[in-house]
Design a protein around this motif. Structure first.
Motif, mmCIF file in Angstrom:
data_model
loop_
_atom_site.group_PDB
_atom_site.id
_atom_site.type_symbol
_atom_site.label_atom_id
_atom_site.label_comp_id
_atom_site.label_asym_id
_atom_site.label_seq_id
_atom_site.Cartn_x
_atom_site.Cartn_y
_atom_site.Cartn_z
ATOM 1 N N PRO A 138 0.809 -1.228 0.000
ATOM 2 C CA PRO A 138 0.000 0.000 0.000
ATOM 3 C C PRO A 138 0.839 1.273 0.000
ATOM 4 N N PHE A 139 1.938 1.283 0.765
ATOM 5 C CA PHE A 139 2.796 2.463 0.812
ATOM 6 C C PHE A 139 3.439 2.718 -0.547
ATOM 7 N N ILE A 140 3.912 1.658 -1.194
ATOM 8 C CA ILE A 140 4.556 1.822 -2.499
ATOM 9 C C ILE A 140 3.558 2.329 -3.526
ATOM 10 N N VAL A 141 2.367 1.722 -3.552
ATOM 11 C CA VAL A 141 1.374 2.081 -4.574
ATOM 12 C C VAL A 141 0.923 3.526 -4.423
ATOM 13 N N ARG A 142 0.801 4.014 -3.197
ATOM 14 C CA ARG A 142 0.293 5.382 -3.009
ATOM 15 C C ARG A 142 1.399 6.426 -3.014
ATOM 16 N N TYR A 143 2.534 6.140 -2.393
ATOM 17 C CA TYR A 143 3.521 7.191 -2.169
ATOM 18 C C TYR A 143 4.820 7.013 -2.951
ATOM 19 N N ARG A 144 4.946 5.966 -3.752
ATOM 20 C CA ARG A 144 6.158 5.768 -4.556
ATOM 21 C C ARG A 144 5.785 5.425 -5.991
ATOM 22 N N LYS A 145 4.764 6.073 -6.518
ATOM 23 C CA LYS A 145 4.268 5.748 -7.849
ATOM 24 C C LYS A 145 5.312 5.977 -8.929
ATOM 25 N N GLU A 146 6.115 7.030 -8.771
ATOM 26 C CA GLU A 146 7.076 7.356 -9.824
ATOM 27 C C GLU A 146 8.166 6.304 -9.953
ATOM 28 N N LEU A 147 8.408 5.544 -8.889
ATOM 29 C CA LEU A 147 9.441 4.513 -8.942
ATOM 30 C C LEU A 147 8.942 3.213 -9.548
ATOM 31 N N ILE A 148 7.642 2.990 -9.557
ATOM 32 C CA ILE A 148 7.090 1.734 -10.066
ATOM 33 C C ILE A 148 6.282 1.945 -11.333
ATOM 34 N N ASN A 149 6.390 3.136 -11.912
ATOM 35 C CA ASN A 149 5.712 3.431 -13.179
ATOM 36 C C ASN A 149 4.199 3.223 -13.058
ATOM 37 N N ASN A 150 3.654 3.596 -11.881
ATOM 38 C CA ASN A 150 2.202 3.568 -11.642
ATOM 39 C C ASN A 150 1.592 2.173 -11.748
ATOM 40 N N LEU A 151 2.336 1.147 -11.353
ATOM 41 C CA LEU A 151 1.775 -0.204 -11.330
ATOM 42 C C LEU A 151 0.748 -0.324 -10.210
ATOM 43 N N ASP A 152 -0.182 -1.276 -10.367
ATOM 44 C CA ASP A 152 -1.181 -1.490 -9.325
ATOM 45 C C ASP A 152 -0.698 -2.543 -8.340
ATOM 46 N N ALA A 153 -1.496 -2.753 -7.307
ATOM 47 C CA ALA A 153 -1.097 -3.664 -6.235
ATOM 48 C C ALA A 153 -1.002 -5.104 -6.715
ATOM 49 N N ASP A 154 -1.891 -5.525 -7.615
ATOM 50 C CA ASP A 154 -1.845 -6.897 -8.118
ATOM 51 C C ASP A 154 -0.540 -7.167 -8.854
ATOM 52 N N SER A 155 -0.086 -6.202 -9.632
ATOM 53 C CA SER A 155 1.184 -6.363 -10.352
ATOM 54 C C SER A 155 2.347 -6.462 -9.371
ATOM 55 N N LEU A 156 2.317 -5.670 -8.319
ATOM 56 C CA LEU A 156 3.379 -5.744 -7.314
ATOM 57 C C LEU A 156 3.387 -7.094 -6.620
ATOM 58 N N ARG A 157 2.213 -7.628 -6.343
ATOM 59 C CA ARG A 157 2.158 -8.948 -5.715
ATOM 60 C C ARG A 157 2.721 -10.013 -6.644
ATOM 61 N N GLU A 158 2.420 -9.899 -7.932
ATOM 62 C CA GLU A 158 2.949 -10.857 -8.902
ATOM 63 C C GLU A 158 4.472 -10.775 -8.969
ATOM 64 N N ILE A 159 5.004 -9.579 -8.979
ATOM 65 C CA ILE A 159 6.459 -9.410 -9.031
ATOM 66 C C ILE A 159 7.098 -9.946 -7.758
ATOM 67 N N ARG A 160 6.486 -9.666 -6.625
ATOM 68 C CA ARG A 160 7.055 -10.158 -5.368
ATOM 69 C C ARG A 160 7.044 -11.677 -5.309
ATOM 70 N N GLN A 161 5.985 -12.282 -5.820
ATOM 71 C CA GLN A 161 5.916 -13.738 -5.840
ATOM 72 C C GLN A 161 7.022 -14.318 -6.705
ATOM 73 N N ALA A 162 7.214 -13.745 -7.910
ATOM 74 C CA ALA A 162 8.288 -14.219 -8.792
ATOM 75 C C ALA A 162 9.650 -14.005 -8.150
ATOM 76 N N LEU A 163 9.821 -12.891 -7.454
ATOM 77 C CA LEU A 163 11.099 -12.614 -6.786
ATOM 78 C C LEU A 163 11.364 -13.625 -5.692
ATOM 79 N N GLU A 164 10.356 -13.955 -4.913
ATOM 80 C CA GLU A 164 10.527 -14.940 -3.844
ATOM 81 C C GLU A 164 10.877 -16.312 -4.421
ATOM 82 N N GLU A 165 10.264 -16.671 -5.536
ATOM 83 C CA GLU A 165 10.568 -17.954 -6.159
ATOM 84 C C GLU A 165 12.018 -18.005 -6.630
ATOM 85 N N LEU A 166 12.486 -16.931 -7.252
ATOM 86 C CA LEU A 166 13.872 -16.899 -7.730
ATOM 87 C C LEU A 166 14.854 -16.984 -6.566
#
Length: 968
Positions: free
Chosen positions: A238-266
């Motif tokens: 929630p903090f990233i999506v609302r207050y760090r939009k410029e760093l994530i190119n305005n991705l939504d929370a679902d996309s962040l969860r998907e990236i985090r899941q892939a990162l944890e798997e790697l």
């Protein structure tokens, strides 16, 4: 909307404890050893190459052997990047900077903090030993030698999107450092280096984690690098999506969860690889080529394929037994110099396996087959071959039917995969992967002409051995690997889609618009044990509870009791649970309403899901909240509160018990729980909570908080009175700077409540709030210096503006001529519109030295009225007065209904006939969906009101097929 907080780190099914991973820092060169914590800023000037390190004032042991490590090996498919060779030095670049800036207090303090937090560990020592082994890989594997290869730390330096150097991060941020430079002696807020897309992992592999993450998620490399750094710094979604939009190119929370899941798997794969390496080295079975093959693994299936022969208790593969007989040299000679190979020289009549020429040829074939099956280039080719020109299919046999699905098609039915897996687990189906012969022929042709072509003339009998090796490798080793990978990928994708659908449904349900200001009667239907009633006030207080027996021949007598209760408490809304006897109870109330029995009250009713209500009614939380109340009556209270404030009530129930998912018991329970908890955190945080009146259960779901911190906040509130401003949160025990940064923007302090209820307490509670808190255990003290906290209300504390941006918000108010007293009023909106019309949001942000996304949050916070709740834009419960029967329906009838559940094959809609109708997924198109819903990325989920048309009615089977007309 939802890095998870520290209380709920998301994990894949195979991911173990994340604490064993050391987090990343940004690399500055291939020879750098110490990872600097302040990796998010780019140095203002480079260290001169001719500079010699200053003589240390204190005698310290030299670290030359540790610093001099080989750079990370890149995969065979990666393009080399030319970089200049750095001079060999025993002092890391970070150390040179430390000596150079030793007299500068700000930078020195930053480096000392980083050095204290990142001490050398045994895990790092193991990593360096593994890197030394990787630098001496086998030349015949293609690309491993003792020559230095380019470091991946400088990859994509020029081709990556850079952040605007002039755009500062919001000020007054506790977690981000302020870097002092010659150009900015007062300190400038740090930001991520623009071109550093390569991130250095503590557990290093032969592939770059940013590059692989980019390939798996289709997200730009610079965004992936920023997201990894944000997660490593324990930022919540929630903090990233609302207050760090410029760093994530305005991705939504679902996309962040998907990236985090892939990162944890790697990371889990990397950790498992290095543990496997250490285990094989202890058994003294490690070779240079095996080491490289292990470090190239990107999936658990590939790691299993490479490491299977070396497991403890394994009798050894055919290739291993052939190598023990001394035939490995013959296999390499066949490839490198076939003209000098004489297999007759290997015959030993008294040795089993070498007695005949045929045995020797078979041994060489097994070794070659093993080499081919473990070669990275070969595996990459066969994977591309399986997905592109040929059609592989999954076939399931059972129940007299044949089910076939093409693997390479994007539109594989996810629900079908989960259903097939369930059938296989129940021994009802037999599943296999069909791979056509054309793939084998193409594979053998490519190997002979390119990868495994002998480097000299080979006699026909040797070429026959090579052809047999290719066939054997493909059938015995590669095909099983492909089948495992295909099944694992299909299952993994299906699980992720199922969990994602569950998360979307849960979000839609949690964000259902509340119905405040009403007195409600909750009804938990039942037959033998009666219908449980509970009347709650507009503030959720329990006014009355009772039991009525509507379906045991006493309906007329009980009607008088219900009417008296409704009139006594002026209650005109009835909420009926959808459990047992729901249909009969609905018909009972609908009949009384149609007869105008409750006059002068205009009574309406609605049906609400009671999933999880019975579980909650017997939970310790319910017992604490409603002590002494019968659990059956607690269910009625919960049903009523689900309409009054769905979010506050549903967070008390474990998400998987709410019943809006699909195949939830067939997916990874770890992934499911982590995702659903993240969605709950996302919803609660974005709605926000009033810290002075919210419950502990609701507070613990705020980003950055957990059960202990929420309990500490409630205890502080009970001891010291209401919070006057957000800064007082820093006084709470266990709430450090990082936790405050993550939660502060989502916690509200209602100014009207402070003015009306706390004006007298403000002065009396002041002295007690400046006391430092100490921990008596073992003499360790944890001070909370509160003397500097001003007990003065701040109108910005009632908005979504983060405290780190208060300075920018104040300057923006000065720019437009506004005041804090005008927040949320029409005149504030007029001034904002006038200012933006003149210069636009981009130019205004540049003038304020901030980013457009940060300024937009400030504008939203200043424009929204006090006690703003964005859930009011979502759908409300569907209140009714009459009922329709299934027999009354006709094909072509257009009705309105409410979505009950959304699945991957269709959407179930309650149209008020006691049985939900199904809208097949093919009937749901973008043109029929609301543009507002698409913008929010919510899709068609539970709680939405839709207009549908009846397509088919099957009364014997109680099935209704619907077509979506539009979303209301």
């Amino acid at each position: 909307m939802s890095t998870l907080p520290r209380r709920a780190k998301i994990q894949a099914q195979t991911v173990k404890s994340q604490d064993e991973f050391s987090y990343f820092s940004e690399p500055s060169s291939a020879s750098e050893e110490d990872d600097e914590e302040d990796s998010i800023w780019e140095p203002q000037k480079k260290v001169s190459r001719s500079r010699k390190p200053s003589a240390p004032k204190e005698s310290k042991p030299k670290r030359g052997p540790r610093v001099k490590k080989s750079p990370r090996q890149r995969g065979a498919g990666s393009e080399p990047v030319a970089v200049k060779e750095e001079p060999d030095t025993s002092v890391a670049i970070a150390d040179v900077d430390l000596e150079e800036n030793k007299n500068k207090a700000g930078t020195a303090q930053t480096l000392k903090t980083a050095r204290a937090k990142r001490k050398p560990s045994a895990q790092r020592t193991k990593k360096l030993k593994v890197d030394e082994e990787a630098s001496r890989a086998c030349p015949t594997e293609g690309g491993c030698s003792n020559t230095e290869t380019p470091s991946t730390s400088s990859a994509c330096e020029g081709g990556c999107k850079r952040e605007n150097d002039g755009a500062d991060f919001p000020l007054n941020e506790p977690a981000l450092k302020r870097v002092k430079t010659e150009a900015c002696p007062e300190g400038q807020p740090a930001k991520f280096a623009a071109g550093a897309n390569s991130i250095k992992e503590e557990v290093e592999m032969n592939w770059d984690i940013v590059q692989v993450l980019c390939e798996r998620t289709n997200i730009e490399p610079w965004v992936c690098a920023n997201i990894i750094r944000l997660f490593n710094d324990d930022n919540t979604i929630p903090f990233i999506v609302r207050y760090r939009k410029e760093l994530i190119n305005n991705l939504d929370a679902d996309s962040l969860r998907e990236i985090r899941q892939a990162l944890e798997e790697l990371r889990a794969v990397a950790k498992k690889v290095h543990s496997t390496i250490q285990k094989i080295k202890k058994e003294e079975k490690m070779s240079e080529c095996l080491l490289k093959a292990l470090l190239n693994c990107k999936t658990f299936e590939e790691l299993e394929h490479v490491s299977a022969p070396y497991k403890t208790g394994n009798k050894g593969t055919k290739a291993q037994r052939a190598k023990q007989l001394g035939l490995e040299g013959a296999a390499w000679t066949l490839l490198e110099n076939p003209g000098r190979l004489n297999l007759l020289s290997y015959i030993k009549p008294d040795v089993t396996g070498l007695a005949e020429l045929q045995d020797i040829e078979m041994g060489v074939q097994h070794i070659l087959a093993d080499m081919i099956a473990k070669d990275k280039d070969t595996l990459d080719f066969i994977r591309d071959l399986a997905l592109n020109p040929f059609v592989c299919s999954l076939v399931a046999y059972g129940l007299g039917k044949l089910i076939s699905q093409k693997l390479h098609q994007v539109n594989i039915h996810i629900a079908g995969i989960l259903a097939i897996n369930r059938g296989e687990n129940l021994k009802i189906l037999t599943v296999k992967i069909n791979i056509p012969d054309g793939m084998r022929n193409e594979f053998c042709r490519w190997c002979i002409q390119h990868r495994w072509r002998p480097r000299g003339f080979a006699r026909p009998e040797l070429m026959k051995i090579l052809h047999n090796s290719l066939d054997d490798s493909f059938k015995r080793l590669i095909v099983p690997l492909l089948c495992r990978e295909f099944r694992a990928k299909l299952t993994s994708d299906a699980e992720k889609e199922s969990v994602m659908m569950f998360g979307k449904n849960l979000r839609q349900l949690l964000l259902t618009s509340p119905v405040p200001g009403r007195t409600l009667m909750g009804v938990d239907p039942g037959y033998k044990h009666g219908c449980k009633l509970a009347i709650i006030s507009p503030t959720s207080q329990i006014l009355h509870t009772d039991v009525v027996y509507l379906h045991c021949g006493q309906g007329f007598r009980e009607a008088e009791k219900i009417k008296r209760l409704l009139l006594d408490f002026n209650c005109s809304t009835v909420v009926i649970g959808n459990g047992t006897a729901c249909r009969e109870t609905e018909a009972y109330f609908a009949d009384l309403i149609m007869k105008n029995y409750f006059a002068p009250l205009d009574v309406v009713y609605c049906i609400v899901s009671e999933a999880g209500a019975s579980i909650y009614s017997v939970s310790p939380e319910a017992n604490k909240e409603m002590p002494g109340l019968d659990p059956n009556l607690r269910s009625a209270v919960s049903i009523a509160r689900r309409v009054q404030d769905p979010l506050a009530e549903l967070v008390k129930i474990e998400p998987k018990h709410i019943g809006v998912g699909m195949y939830q018991h067939d997916v990874s329970q770890t992934l499911l729980k982590a995702t659903l908890d993240s969605v709950v955190e996302e919803c609660v945080s974005f709605v926000g909570v009033d810290v002075n009146i919210c419950s502990e259960v609701l507070l613990r779901h705020i980003a950055g908080l957990n059960a202990n911190r929420a309990k500490s906040i409630i205890e502080w509130r009970e001891k010291n009175g209401p919070f006057i401003n957000r800064e007082q949160l820093k006084e709470v025990k266990g709430l450090g700077p990082k936790s405050f940064q993550q939660c502060a923007g989502f916690i509200r302090i209602n100014q009207a409540y402070i003015r009306t209820c706390c004006s007298q307490q403000t002065g009396s509670s002041g002295p007690s709030q400046g006391v430092a808190v100490t921990d008596e255990k073992q003499g360790k003290k944890k001070s909370k210096a509160a003397a500097s906290v001003e007990l003065k209300p701040n109108p910005l504390d009632q908005t979504c503006i983060h405290p780190e941006s208060y300075d920018i918000a104040t300057r923006f108010l000065s720019l437009i001529g506004g005041t804090l007293s005008e927040i949320g009023k029409p005149e504030m909106q007029q001034k904002i519109n006038l200012a933006l019309q003149k210069e636009g949001i981009e130019q205004t942000a540049d003038k304020l030295q901030t980013t457009a996304s940060t300024l937009q949050v400030i504008i939203d916070g200043l424009s929204q009225p006090e006690s703003f709740d964005f859930r009011t834009d979502f759908d409300k419960p569907d209140f009714k007065r009459s009922i329709v029967c299934l027999e009354d329906l006709q094909v072509g009838t257009v009705l309105t209904g409410k979505v009950e559940n959304a699945t991957l094959f269709g959407v179930f809609v309650d149209i008020g006939v006691g049985k939900s109708g199904l809208i097949p997924i093919r009937n749901i198109t973008e043109a029929k969906l609301s543009k507002t819903k698409k913008r929010r990325s919510l899709g068609l989920g539970p709680g939405e009101r839709v207009e549908v048309q009846v397509l088919n009615i099957d009364i014997p089977r109680s099935r209704i097929s619907l077509d979506l007309v539009r979303v209301l």
